[in-house]
Design an enzyme around this catalytic site. Structure first.
Site, PDB file in Angstrom:
ATOM      1  N   GLY A  13       0.598  -1.303   0.098  1.00 45.03           N
ATOM      2  CA  GLY A  13       0.256   0.037   0.025  1.00 45.03           C
ATOM      3  C   GLY A  13       1.006   0.892  -0.046  1.00 45.03           C
ATOM      4  O   GLY A  13       1.807   0.814   0.404  1.00 45.03           O
ATOM      5  N   LYS A  69     -11.766 -11.465 -16.062  1.00 46.14           N
ATOM      6  CA  LYS A  69     -11.913 -11.522 -17.174  1.00 46.14           C
ATOM      7  C   LYS A  69     -11.184 -12.897 -17.505  1.00 46.14           C
ATOM      8  O   LYS A  69     -11.864 -13.455 -18.692  1.00 46.14           O
ATOM      9  CB  LYS A  69     -11.323 -10.307 -17.827  1.00 46.14           C
ATOM     10  N   ASP A 101     -18.498 -10.250 -21.999  1.00 48.88           N
ATOM     11  CA  ASP A 101     -18.911 -10.388 -20.709  1.00 48.88           C
ATOM     12  C   ASP A 101     -20.687 -11.285 -20.870  1.00 48.88           C
ATOM     13  O   ASP A 101     -21.240 -11.712 -20.488  1.00 48.88           O
ATOM     14  CB  ASP A 101     -18.944  -9.017 -19.779  1.00 48.88           C
ATOM     15  N   SER A 102     -21.006 -10.194 -21.756  1.00 43.64           N
ATOM     16  CA  SER A 102     -22.269 -10.382 -22.148  1.00 43.64           C
ATOM     17  C   SER A 102     -22.539 -11.988 -22.774  1.00 43.64           C
ATOM     18  O   SER A 102     -23.421 -12.510 -22.616  1.00 43.64           O
ATOM     19  CB  SER A 102     -23.231  -9.301 -23.036  1.00 43.64           C
ATOM     20  N   SER A 148     -24.706  -7.215 -26.002  1.00 49.56           N
ATOM     21  CA  SER A 148     -24.033  -6.727 -26.965  1.00 49.56           C
ATOM     22  C   SER A 148     -22.716  -7.030 -28.094  1.00 49.56           C
ATOM     23  O   SER A 148     -22.618  -6.094 -28.797  1.00 49.56           O
ATOM     24  CB  SER A 148     -23.186  -5.299 -25.915  1.00 49.56           C
ATOM     25  N   GLY A 149     -22.747  -8.420 -27.769  1.00 48.20           N
ATOM     26  CA  GLY A 149     -22.170  -9.289 -28.269  1.00 48.20           C
ATOM     27  C   GLY A 149     -20.000  -9.004 -27.842  1.00 48.20           C
ATOM     28  O   GLY A 149     -19.304  -9.913 -28.629  1.00 48.20           O
ATOM     29  N   GLY A 150     -20.147  -8.282 -27.481  1.00 47.99           N
ATOM     30  CA  GLY A 150     -18.603  -8.599 -25.720  1.00 47.99           C
ATOM     31  C   GLY A 150     -18.689  -9.619 -25.668  1.00 47.99           C
ATOM     32  O   GLY A 150     -19.748 -10.547 -25.505  1.00 47.99           O
ATOM     33  N   CYS A 165       5.171  -6.323   1.852  1.00 52.86           N
ATOM     34  CA  CYS A 165       5.525  -5.018   1.712  1.00 52.86           C
ATOM     35  C   CYS A 165       4.795  -3.950   3.557  1.00 52.86           C
ATOM     36  O   CYS A 165       5.032  -4.408   3.993  1.00 52.86           O
ATOM     37  CB  CYS A 165       5.058  -4.441   0.724  1.00 52.86           C
ATOM     38  N   TYR A 166       3.934  -3.285   2.528  1.00 54.62           N
ATOM     39  CA  TYR A 166       3.090  -2.609   3.844  1.00 54.62           C
ATOM     40  C   TYR A 166       2.273  -3.790   4.703  1.00 54.62           C
ATOM     41  O   TYR A 166       2.352  -3.879   5.718  1.00 54.62           O
ATOM     42  CB  TYR A 166       2.103  -1.938   2.914  1.00 54.62           C
ATOM     43  N   HIS A 225       8.146  -7.679  -3.598  1.00 56.63           N
ATOM     44  CA  HIS A 225       6.609  -8.051  -4.119  1.00 56.63           C
ATOM     45  C   HIS A 225       6.563  -9.530  -5.231  1.00 56.63           C
ATOM     46  O   HIS A 225       6.723  -9.253  -5.630  1.00 56.63           O
ATOM     47  CB  HIS A 225       6.422  -6.958  -5.020  1.00 56.63           C
ATOM     48  N   GLU A 269       4.348 -10.939  -6.289  1.00 58.65           N
ATOM     49  CA  GLU A 269       3.599 -10.885  -7.242  1.00 58.65           C
ATOM     50  C   GLU A 269       3.373 -10.516  -8.496  1.00 58.65           C
ATOM     51  O   GLU A 269       2.582 -10.817  -9.441  1.00 58.65           O
ATOM     52  CB  GLU A 269       2.363 -10.092  -6.679  1.00 58.65           C
TER      53      GLU A 269
END
Ligand code: XMP
Length: 521
Positions: free
Chosen positions: A60, A375, A233-234, A229-231, A87-88, A174, A176
């Protein structure tokens, strides 16, 4: 309906304001362990209600000794599960257990050599010296005798620690980020050896269990509406619901007149012909274009398109009997960034274009089957559900579509021109093998006339300029322009100028975000 983490071994990522909190959550999931992001002041009972396997405290930007810096209670270290502070996160857990933290005499940023002192648990199989990524101005200066230092760097004598009696671990660097080559090993050590995770999180199981949960929820005579929507996610939302409830799903696709060329056909062939989904296409192109006539202000374009969309959607939805639910493709980052769930108020609230969706006044109950997914997991779910690669891997496309890529007034002619250009752009970058390496690639139609040569003279007549915008990005919050081959750029430019009448100049946008944005307006 969300996926029920109470059943799954879960790692909670306690977010102290790090830009990497979601990255850590994703890294954990890459190791097939479910993860949630929560605020430091989360109600501990909510954590106890999970099948909690461990906690990771993030980094952070604050200093633990500053008044008002984010804190968690010492009770969080007593939940009976291992804790890894980064870290933090390491500094706060050490501080709570009696260590002293203050400003480091020399700050460390970037790659640093790490000498491993103890490789028996957290740093198991990490060969010394290792190269790790640091980003800190404070450090743990002295430790109570209950702690054992596990590693050091030239400027940071306590670069990794372990408590002797409690399962509390910390790393100043870090693990990650990809620059820490041994980071994956350290996370695996923590998850599998220290927390005892089995690694059972799989998108395939998620799909099966979510399909079952949707079946339980939606009654035999009820219907679910999904705004398609064609994207990605939908589309995945629709495919998942269709798998669960078949023809009780009705999809509504609104043709707003500012879509890509052939978008309607792609959506129809995928969802109506291939999946046999009940798809209603609202042909509202003229209606939208007349609402956009004379409008040049980008926010006003967005407002009008958003408003019109809701109107058209409502009209379509009214024609569907027994519709009780509305399905939306909300993802986990939207949930975290809008401060919902365990993320609470402490989450970094980011401005998002897509949060919100259709208003509550529509009166439907929401089904958000992707609320727990990142995603990449949504794409993987899409593949399991048999969606074509072209849909699963497509670049995002903004809700207001080409309207915000046509600078100035949006007219049917200008939309048509940009559609032609856009098709060439996508064709060429696909053919050159660049599509998957690019986050978003598109063209922008500028509101200026460029001079050209017509016969022997200079001509200013109606010749347009398009700008190409290709960006690489991991989260669309920051982005860099793509260093595309000149060959490919040249090809795109000559095809546009040769094939699209009215365009005689193509320019390439070489600005990064920030300070630019990805879209031009
Ligand atoms: P910017 O331009 O803000 O874009 O850097 C970040 C991401 O958001 C998309 N974008 C939008 N998406 N409605 C949307 O649904 C909008 O009004 C909108 N404006 C930008 C943009 O395409 C990029 O992916």
């Amino acid at each position: 309906m969300p996926y029920n983490p109470a059943m799954k071994e879960t790692i909670a990522i306690v977010d102290f304001g790090s830009q990497y909190s979601q990255l850590i959550a994703r890294r954990v999931r890459e190791n097939r362990v479910f993860s949630v992001v929560c605020a430091p002041d989360v109600d501990l009972q909510q954590l106890r209600d999970l099948n909690l396997a461990g906690l990771i405290f993030t980094g952070g930007p604050a200093s633990v000794y500053e008044p008002g810096s984010p804190r968690c209670s010492e009770a969080m270290l007593e939940l009976g599960v291992p804790v890894l502070g980064i870290c933090y996160g390491m500094q706060i857990s050490c501080l709570l257990l009696g260590a002293e933290v203050n400003a480091a005499p020399a700050r460390e940023y970037g790659r640093v050599r790490l000498d491993v002192l103890d490789d028996t648990d957290l740093l198991g199989h990490v060969s010394s010296p290792a190269s790790v990524w640091m980003s800190h101005g404070d450090m743990v200066r002295s430790l109570p005798k209950e702690f054992i230092p596990l590693a050091r760097t030239a400027n940071c004598p306590i670069a990794a620690v372990r408590h002797r009696h409690k399962p509390v671990f910390g790393v100043q660097f870090h693990p990650e980020v990809t620059h820490t080559a041994c980071g994956g090993q350290i996370l695996r050590n923590f998850l599998y050896n220290i927390c005892g995770c089995r690694g059972s999180w799989e998108v395939r199981n998620f799909v099966t269990e979510t399909v079952e949960a949707i079946r339980q929820r939606v009654g035999a005579d009820e219907r679910v509406i999904c705004g398609l929507s064609g994207g990605v996610d939908s589309s995945v939302t629709a495919a998942l619901l269709h798998e669960a409830i078949g023809d009780r799903l009705v999809c509504i696709f609104v043709d707003n007149g500012v879509l890509r060329k052939n978008e309607v056909q792609l959506v129809e062939s995928t969802f109506r012909e291939h999946f046999k989904i009940d798809l209603r296409v609202a042909d509202a192109a003229e209606r939208f274009l007349s609402r956009l006539a004379g409008v040049t202000d980008p926010q006003e374009k967005r407002r009008r398109i958003g408003h019109e969309f809701i109107e058209v959607f409502k009209e379509e939805a009214r024609t569907i009997p027994h519709a009780r639910y509305l399905a939306q493709g909300t993802l986990y980052p939207d949930v975290i960034e809008s401060g919902q769930g365990l993320a609470g108020q402490a989450a970094n609230i980011k401005l998002h274009h897509n949060v919100g969706g259709l208003p509550a006044e529509l009166g439907f109950e929401l089904i958000e089957p992707l609320r727990d997914l990142f995603k990449d997991e949504v794409r993987s779910a899409g593949e399991h559900l048999g969606l074509p690669k072209e849909i699963v891997w497509r670049h995002p496309f903004p809700g207001p579509g080409l309207a915000v890529r046509i600078i100035g007034e949006v007219t049917a002619e200008r939309v048509k021109l940009l559609q032609e250009v856009d098709e060439i752009v996508l064709d060429e970058i696909r053919a050159a093998g660049w599509y998957a390496k690019i986050g978003q690639a598109f063209a922008v139609l500028l509101p200026i006339s460029a001079v050209g040569v017509m016969g022997d003279g200079r001509s200013y007549e109606g010749q347009q300029v398009v700008a190409l915008r290709f960006v690489e990005t991991s989260d669309f919050m920051t982005a860099d322009w793509v260093h595309l081959d000149y060959e490919v750029l040249g090809c795109i430019s000559s095809r546009i100028i040769n094939e699209v009448p009215g365009v005689n100049r193509v320019v390439y946008d070489i600005s990064s975000k920030p300070p630019s944005t990805i879209e031009w307006e």
